[in-house]
Every structure is written in structure tokens, then in C-alpha cells.
Scaffold this motif. Structure first.
Motif, short mmCIF file in Angstrom:
data_model
loop_
_atom_site.label_atom_id
_atom_site.label_comp_id
_atom_site.label_asym_id
_atom_site.label_seq_id
_atom_site.Cartn_x
_atom_site.Cartn_y
_atom_site.Cartn_z
N THR A 266 0.83 -1.21 0.00
CA THR A 266 0.00 0.00 0.00
C THR A 266 0.86 1.26 0.00
O THR A 266 0.50 2.27 -0.60
CB THR A 266 -0.96 0.03 1.21
N GLN A 267 2.01 1.20 0.66
CA GLN A 267 2.91 2.36 0.66
C GLN A 267 3.46 2.62 -0.74
O GLN A 267 3.61 3.77 -1.17
CB GLN A 267 4.03 2.15 1.67
N LEU A 268 3.78 1.54 -1.47
CA LEU A 268 4.27 1.71 -2.84
C LEU A 268 3.18 2.27 -3.74
O LEU A 268 3.44 3.13 -4.59
CB LEU A 268 4.76 0.36 -3.38
N ILE A 269 1.95 1.80 -3.57
CA ILE A 269 0.84 2.31 -4.38
C ILE A 269 0.57 3.77 -4.03
O ILE A 269 0.21 4.57 -4.90
CB ILE A 269 -0.41 1.44 -4.18
N ALA A 270 0.76 4.13 -2.76
CA ALA A 270 0.57 5.53 -2.36
C ALA A 270 1.56 6.44 -3.07
O ALA A 270 1.23 7.58 -3.43
CB ALA A 270 0.72 5.66 -0.84
N VAL A 271 2.77 5.95 -3.30
CA VAL A 271 3.75 6.73 -4.05
C VAL A 271 3.25 6.96 -5.47
O VAL A 271 3.37 8.06 -6.03
CB VAL A 271 5.11 6.02 -4.06
N GLU A 272 2.65 5.93 -6.07
CA GLU A 272 2.09 6.06 -7.41
C GLU A 272 0.94 7.06 -7.41
O GLU A 272 0.77 7.84 -8.35
CB GLU A 272 1.63 4.70 -7.92
N ARG A 273 0.12 7.03 -6.35
CA ARG A 273 -0.99 7.98 -6.25
C ARG A 273 -0.46 9.41 -6.23
O ARG A 273 -0.98 10.30 -6.92
CB ARG A 273 -1.81 7.70 -4.98
N ASP A 274 0.58 9.65 -5.45
CA ASP A 274 1.16 10.98 -5.40
C ASP A 274 1.76 11.39 -6.74
O ASP A 274 1.71 12.56 -7.12
CB ASP A 274 2.22 11.05 -4.30
N ARG A 275 2.32 10.41 -7.46
CA ARG A 275 2.88 10.72 -8.79
C ARG A 275 1.78 11.16 -9.73
O ARG A 275 1.94 12.12 -10.49
CB ARG A 275 3.60 9.49 -9.36
N ARG A 276 0.63 10.48 -9.69
CA ARG A 276 -0.49 10.86 -10.56
C ARG A 276 -1.05 12.23 -10.16
O ARG A 276 -1.44 13.01 -11.02
CB ARG A 276 -1.58 9.80 -10.51
N ASP A 277 -1.09 12.49 -8.86
CA ASP A 277 -1.54 13.82 -8.42
C ASP A 277 -0.62 14.90 -8.97
O ASP A 277 -1.07 15.97 -9.39
CB ASP A 277 -1.59 13.88 -6.90
N ALA A 278 0.68 14.62 -8.93
CA ALA A 278 1.64 15.59 -9.45
C ALA A 278 1.44 15.82 -10.94
O ALA A 278 1.58 16.93 -11.45
CB ALA A 278 3.06 15.14 -9.16
#
Length: 557
Positions: A266-278
């Protein structure tokens, strides 16, 4: 397990040749290889077993050991069956790279060592849980864009036989493993998202377990790295924006190691979520700039210039200038101490996604700004061909929330509300101010209704509403343009005289014979024109309400 425990197990027949000071290293898996370069199959933490078939001369040992050490291998165990004694050059190379080296007696099969390590490391399967997390990390961080959540879920499927999906808080599918049997049905996604949001609002720690039909799912929150679980911030600030990981399994009896693995995922997916937000930053900024110009009363030419900049970003490759719709949303919590604008912005970016959109970024045509508690979406629509008649395509308030009402209501619980207003489509910069006020007024209509999640569209701004003193002039003008512009455009293309026909028909109180006589038309020709008016506007001139709307629109035009 630690290397020391392996050495202390007499049945394994291991003899230490080097690395006495490294025996507290942890073994997370085991691999047998005779490849010169096995790096592609290593993820770190393994005990590597080798029969030395890769070694042809003394020069082969150094590069082999260097590869193992670089991959994070815990130790090397070499069999004595092939060469008898372990070559000195291998002992020297392992000492140079501080890689513990064991000799395996020729009477002990590698399978015996493998079974022992697997049994000690994981009582349920040969998968190396910590190594899987490390493989996930490498895949997600490899390359400029990372592997993405789909790659992570594929690894969960191949390594642990887990079917898993990433969902948005509204239940939209974000990612899924190829081994997960395709996307979850919409009703199951909605139920899982609702159960997750309801559990999060209670403050219970995940994973949350829920049974849907014959299957049991474990739901893991995917929180932004800046909002770790157990933080002091109010859960309402992020409950409507965080993703969730849904795993088709009951995590209630999982060992701690496997739970730690899924938390790491989930922490790795959260990084992807932040990348998409950026990646959404440019679209958000464009929406914010247009919104500020519209609210400041900027000249239409200035707004049009900014829209020309925005169009290629929001509709790449479209070519034709798009039409636009405005959607306004507010998230409001009891007490009013929490700013709802960011949550409304994140929700609009999820709700407005076209379910048929393809590509890695589903929301690459959604531009949403927020100010205070309000979020405003600028939604581009492909321009309708001049040869096409009838109402233009666009968003409809009555269907916008159909699939997300259940989960969002659960997240809002008893102390939050989401209200949305949708404008009509406008064809130019001149109409954006009216569209914004129209969407805001429609949202106020939605706010007057009961329920946690409500929406209203421009169709619900009826003529009697326009007579109220608090209705802005821009809303009145937008109403008039929406009703009469299709007729004016049709008259301009076909010289059909629909507007004069409409005025005469209303002046004659809907009398076919009197109106036909006034216009010097056959009654059948009049019926054709009135039918065309109804087709272009979606109204019925036999209804008093629609006649009143046309009458007021003509008077205000």
C-alpha cells in the motif's frame, strides 16, 4: 531465520568457510543456480545454493560473487559433490565481498536445505514475503514512470496467489492484476468502497474485512505518505480522497509477515498515487487560471486565449475547438472547521472520469480548481458538427452520481454532505461566466434537497426559479441562450424562421389555425416547424411550463 540457525542444524551438513562475523544475517529465501549471472532471479536476502557448474577456471569466481553481493544475497552455499573441496579462489572472492560461504557435504541434497529454509521462513508456502516487497520496490522505482500499481498487483498474483485491485474512494477501478480475472463488477466495487469508507470513519485500523456474495475481501487503506495511519489529522480531511487495496482473501488469520507485506504494498501504491496527483498539476493550474479570469470579469478575448492554451492539454489531438461545461461541488462537514475544497477537488477528478476512457491516466481530460470549500471543474466536450441537429452531448446531473452515491454516503457518514451543480454546455468564452453561475445556482438547488449526496443540473432551473430576485443575471442570460441559441443557429444555417414561428405561436396562445393564418402557412408546415423547435430544444409546446419558459426567454433576449 538467521545464518547461525542453519549452521547449528546438523542435518543440513553445512560447514562455514568464511564470514564468521556475518552469522546474524537474515535468510528470507533460497535459490539454487549454476548460471554465471543469476541476478535477474535475485531480489535480496537469499541463501544461494550452487553446484559450481558455472566455474571453469579461477577467474570465474570473482565476477560470480560480485554479482551475488550486488544483488543483496545473504550467503552462498557451494556443494562438494562436483569438485570435492571448495576452490580457494571462491573462498577469497567471498571474503573480499564479505559474503558468508558454506560448504555443503556431498551426502546432503540441495532439496533438503531448500525444504528446511522454506519451512522456517514461511509455514504456508515457498514465497519469500520480504523479497516480494523488495521486488515491488524495484519495479515501482525502475524507469522514469515506475512500474505502476498494475505491476505490483501482478506480483501479488504470481508470488502469493492473491487476486487484488486498487479502487478509488468512489469505487472507480484504478488498477488490477492480469491474474485477477478482469475488473470487478460495478456493484461489487461500490459495495467494497462503501464498506471501506464506513470502516475508516469509525477509526478502526485496517485491514477491514467484508463479505460480498460468496467472497471475502480484505481492504487496506492506501494513504498518502504525508498522512500515515494513526496521525493526528482529522480523518475527514482524507477519507474521500485516499485509494484502497482490495484483496480477495480473509486477512484475519494471516501471519504478521504477510500483513507487513501488504502494508508495504500500500505504501508503494501511495507513491504512485502521489505521482499521478503531481501529473495533474498542469491541468489544475489551467483550470485555476481560467476560473480566476472568469470570476474577475475578464474580457472574453482574454479568456478565449487562455482556453486555446488549455484545449490541447485537455483534449490532445482533437483538432476542433471544444465546447465546455462547468461543474461545481462542495464538501461540507458539520462544525465547518475542516476545509472541504481539496476533498471536493479530488472527488470531482474521480467522478468526472469517462468510464470508457483508455490509457494509463484515466483523468487526463479533467481540470479541477478549488477555492475554499468549493471545487470547480472545467470539462471540455468535443464540438458538435454543424451538420448535426439536436441537443449537444454532455454531463447530466441525474446520472453523474448514480454509481458513487452509496460509497460516498458511507464516507460522509452523518456529519458531511456533497452537493454538485452542473451547467449547460457553452460554445465560447463569452458563456463561461454564465455557466459558472448556472452551475453554482444548480448546486444550491441540490443543497436544498435531503440526502448526503445530491446533484442538480441546468435543466432544473425552471422559469419560475428565474423570477426569484436572488437569481444572478448571468444565470438568466445562460437560461435564455440555452433555450434559444439552438433555434437561432438552425435559422442561420437553414433560414427556417423558427424564432419568428415560435413568437407567433405563443402570441396566438398555441392555436394552430390562427398562427398558420398569421404566418401565411399551411397548418402542416406549421406543425413541421413546431416539431423541429421541440426536437432542437427538448421541450414540448403543448405543456404550459415549456410555453412559459419560451415566453420568458424571448422577453429577456
Amino acid at each position: 531465520m538467521r545464518l547461525r540457525a542453519l549452521l547449528d542444524t546438523d542435518a543440513l551438513g553445512l560447514r562455514l568457510l568464511g564470514g564468521e562475523g556475518e552469522l546474524d544475517r537474515t535468510v528470507r529465501g533460497v535459490m539454487t543456480t549454476d548460471l554465471k549471472d543469476p541476478s535477474r532471479y535475485l531480489s535480496g536476502g537469499e541463501l544461494v545454493l550452487t553446484g559450481l557448474a558455472w566455474r571453469h577456471d579461477a577467474g570465474d569466481s570473482e565476477p560470480f560473487v560480485r554479482i551475488l553481493a550486488g544483488a543483496g544475497v545473504t550467503a552462498l552455499a557451494a556443494g562438494e559433490a562436483e569438485l570435492g573441496d571448495i576452490p580457494d579462489d571462491l573462498v577469497v572472492a567471498c571474503a573480499r565481498h564479505r559474503l558468508p560461504l558454506f560448504a555443503v557435504n556431498e551426502s546432503v541434497a540441495f532439496a533438503t536445505i531448500t525444504e528446511h529454509v522454506v519451512r522456517q521462513v514461511s509455514g504456508e508456502r515457498a514465497g519469500d514475503l520480504a523479497a516480494v516487497v523488495e521486488r515491488h520496490r524495484r519495479m515501482m522505482t525502475s524507469g522514469p514512470a515506475g512500474g505502476g500499481p498494475d505491476v505490483v498487483l501482478d506480483l501479488l498474483g504470481t508470488d502469493l496467489d492473491l487476486r487484488a485491485w486498487v479502487l478509488s474512494p468512489a469505487g472507480r477501478p484504478v488498477a488490477g492484476s492480469k491474474l485477477s480475472g478482469g475488473a470487478l463488477p460495478a456493484d461489487i466495487r461500490a459495495e467494497l468502497a462503501a464498506a471501506h469508507l464506513a470502516a475508516v470513519r469509525t477509526g478502526r485500523r485496517g485491514p477491514h474485512r467484508v463479505t460480498v456474495g460468496p467472497a471475502t475481501y480484505s481492504l487496506f487503506p492506501v494513504r498518502s505518505p504525508g498522512r500515515a495511519a494513526g496521525g493526528s489529522r482529522d480523518v475527514r480531511e482524507s477519507v474521500l480522497s485516499d485509494w484502497l487495496l482490495a484483496v480477495e482473501a480473509d486477512a484475519g488469520d494471516w501471519p504478521e509477515e504477510r500483513l507487513d507485506l501488504l502494508q508495504g504494498v500500500t505504501q508503494l501504491i501511495a507513491v504512485e498515487r502521489d505521482r499521478r496527483d503531481a501529473a495533474r498539476t498542469v491541468r489544475r493550474r489551467l483550470a485555476q487560471e481560467v476560473l480566476e479570469l472568469v470570476q474577475a470579469g475578464a474580457a472574453p478575448a482574454e479568456i478565449a486565449a487562455r482556453l486555446r492554451v488549455a484545449a490541447p492539454v485537455l483534449l490532445p489531438g482533437l483538432g476542433a475547438a471544444p465546447h465546455w461545461q462547468v461543474v461545481v461541488a462542495r464538501v461540507e462537514w458539520d462544525g465547518g472547521e475542516i476545509e472541504g475544497g481539496p476533498a471536493a477537488q479530488a472527488l470531482l477528478e474521480e467522478i468526472l472520469v469517462d468510464p470508457l476512457a483508455t490509457g494509463p491516466e484515466h483523468s487526463d481530460r479533467i481540470a479541477v480548481a478549488h477555492t475554499g470549500a468549493e471545487a470547480v471543474a472545467l470539462v471540455p466536450l468535443p464540438a458538435v458538427s454543424s451538420d448535426e441537429d439536436g441537443p449537444e452531448p454532455g454531463l447530466h446531473a441525474d446520472t453523474l452520481l448514480a454509481s458513487v452515491r452509496e460509497p460516498l454516503s458511507a464516507g460522509l457518514n452523518d456529519d458531511g454532505r456533497l452537493t454538485i451543480g452542473v451547467s449547460a454546455a457553452v460554445h465560447s468564452a463569452e458563456g463561461l461566466r454564465g455557466a459558472l453561475e448556472e452551475a453554482r445556482h444548480a448546486r444550491r438547488v441540490a443543497a436544498a434537497r435531503p440526502g448526503r449526496v445530491c446533484a442538480a443540473g441546468h435543466q432544473e432551473l425552471a422559469s419560475h426559479v428565474l423570477l426569484l430576485p436572488f437569481v444572478p443575471d448571468d444565470v438568466r442570460r445562460a437560461f435564455t441562450a440555452r433555450l434559444l441559441d439552438p433555434l437561432r443557429e438552425y435559422d442561420g444555417r437553414h433560414r427556417a424562421e423558427l424564432i419568428p414561428t415560435l413568437e407567433a405561436f405563443l402570441d396566438c396562445d398555441g392555436s394552430w389555425t390562427r398562427c398558420a393564418a398569421r404566418l401565411h402557412l399551411h397548418v402542416n408546415t406549421l406543425r413541421y416547424r413546431v416539431g423541429r423547435i421541440e426536437q432542437l430544444t427538448g421541450r414540448d409546446l403543448s405543456r404550459l411550463e415549456d410555453k412559459l419558459d419560451f415566453f420568458l426567454a424571448l422577453r429577456m433576449s
